[in-house]
Design an enzyme around this catalytic site. Structure first.
Site, PDB file in Angstrom:
ATOM      1  CE  LYS A  78      -4.518   0.864   0.331  1.00 54.89           C
ATOM      2  NZ  LYS A  78      -5.697   0.116  -0.094  1.00 54.89           N
ATOM      3  N   GLY A 178     -25.819   1.536   1.324  1.00 54.86           N
ATOM      4  CA  GLY A 178     -24.909   2.191   0.378  1.00 54.86           C
ATOM      5  C   GLY A 178     -25.213   1.774  -1.044  1.00 54.86           C
ATOM      6  N   GLY A 180     -23.678   2.980  -3.839  1.00 56.16           N
ATOM      7  CA  GLY A 180     -22.615   3.537  -4.678  1.00 56.16           C
ATOM      8  C   GLY A 180     -22.249   2.574  -5.788  1.00 56.16           C
ATOM      9  CB  VAL A 182     -19.811  -2.246  -4.576  1.00 54.87           C
ATOM     10  CG1 VAL A 182     -20.003  -3.753  -4.446  1.00 54.87           C
ATOM     11  CG2 VAL A 182     -18.356  -1.938  -4.864  1.00 54.87           C
TER      12      VAL A 182
END
Ligand code: NAI
Length: 348
Positions: A78, A178, A180, A182
């Site tokens: 990351k 949610g 969004g 996905v």
């Protein structure tokens, strides 16, 4: 510009600084045992360098687990940039990060994460080829969310088979938190499969669109976790499974795309004690990284390859649910143990 930091837990950790562009950040490679470390680049206004370093170390470790759970030949890594993405992000700063990534020679591959856009990835790609999740170019994988949603659906079917003796979700009710990237695709797949939808989002327009498109029932955002449904699907933010929400959950299963759904590791036991089947988030949401992996690994015929990996991911979920049931344990620590067997093997 790269200063290597000592670490007992991660293979390589670097502080990145470029005075000309004002860049300060970190890159962490947790493990490259399975392949090059892959994981996104995040930009956030961290309070100090210690907080940024802690975040990059945790996130890199999480990517090792996610990539291993998805059966991918990729390790975990990351990168983070300290700063306000809306105010401090400049092409120079992004390109400086690109040069730092390039200096690692392909041991770390980056992609989009919080605070980054496809255009930012294109800027970084001017300095390094170790960038995935791109919208154009050879093997570009584009938006991962449709594949993430398909992976979540597969996981939910595996959970349904365990709970109800069959993986058909027709007639089952799913509370989706949610709507969004996905969440929307997941609703579409569920509606196509005959499931009944209860939905919540902070954005009223998205809710109205879901009511219209899928015949979904609107639930206030503060109450979606407690909706009377067979499945609760967190697809918005992390930390939604906590000491306050868990006692109110009425679903028999929690399965969604959101990262870090458990506020603390102990919350997995809290769910288990209530008899709620929790499907570990990083196993359920691995479709996105499968999509990106096809780009990193330069898979020519990505369609069948992605299908095969999604099927393998569902099989992994089935195995871990079977093992958890056998042990009478929460699937969360069982998933960690199964992944650690792959990640650390006899090195431990
Ligand atoms: P997104 O930003 O497109 O959608 C999130 C949605 O949740 C937005 O519509 C937002 O208004 C809504 N939301 C925020 N707080 C809420 C709340 N308290 N209650 C109800 N709705 C709320 O994000 P995306 O890409 O759909 O990702 C969703 C989650 O899945 C995130 O946690 C993300 O890290 C995770 N994830 C996404 C992947 C992908 O392929 N996009 C892959 C793996 C994980």
């Amino acid at each position: 510009m790269l200063t290597r930091l000592a670490s007992d837990t991660h293979e390589e950790v670097y502080r990145v600084e470029d005075r000309d562009s004002g860049l300060t950040g970190f890159i962490a490679l947790h493990s490259t045992r399975l392949g090059p470390a892959a994981g996104g680049l995040r930009m956030r206004p961290y309070p100090d360098e210690a907080a940024a370093l802690e975040d990059v170390l945790n996130l890199a470790r999480g990517m090792s687990y996610k990539n291993a759970a998805a059966g991918l030949p990729l390790g975990g890594g990351k990168a983070v940039i300290m700063g306000d993405a809306a105010r401090d992000k400049t092409p120079e700063l992004l390109r400086a990060m690109g040069r730092a990534i390039d200096a690692l020679g392909g041991r770390y591959w980056t992609a989009e994460d919080m605070g980054m856009s496809p255009a930012d990835m294109a800027e970084i790609a001017r300095e390094t080829r170790y960038v995935a999740g791109r919208e154009s170019g050879a093997h570009a994988s584009g938006d991962p969310s449709p594949v993430t949603a398909r992976g979540v659906l597969g996981a939910m079917r595996a959970g349904a088979a365990r709970l109800w003796g069959g993986d058909d979700l027709a007639g089952r009710s799913v509370a989706v938190q949610g709507l969004g990237h996905v969440g929307w695709h997941l609703c579409r797949l569920l509606a196509e499969g005959g499931a009944e939808l209860l939905v919540a989002d902070m954005d009223a327009e998205r809710v109205a669109a879901a009511v219209q498109a899928f015949g979904a029932r609107e639930i206030p955002p503060a109450a979606i976790h407690a909706a009377q449904a067979d499945v609760f699907a967190p697809c918005a933010i992390g930390g939604v499974l906590n000491h306050r929400t868990i006692p109110e959950i009425r679903a028999a299963m929690v399965c969604g795309a959101a990262n870090n759904q458990l506020a603390t590791p102990g919350d997995a036991d809290r769910l288990h004690r209530r008899g709620i089947l929790y499907l570990p988030d990083y196993v359920a949401n691995g479709g996105g990284i499968i999509n990106v992996a096809a780009e990193i690994l330069c898979i020519a015929d990505r369609g069948p390859w992605v299908e095969e990996r999604l099927a393998a991911m569902r099989a992994m979920m089935e195995r871990l649910l079977a093992r958890a049931a056998q042990e009478g344990a929460s699937p969360a620590p069982v998933a960690d143990r199964m992944v650690e067997e792959v990640l650390f093997g006899d090195a431990r």
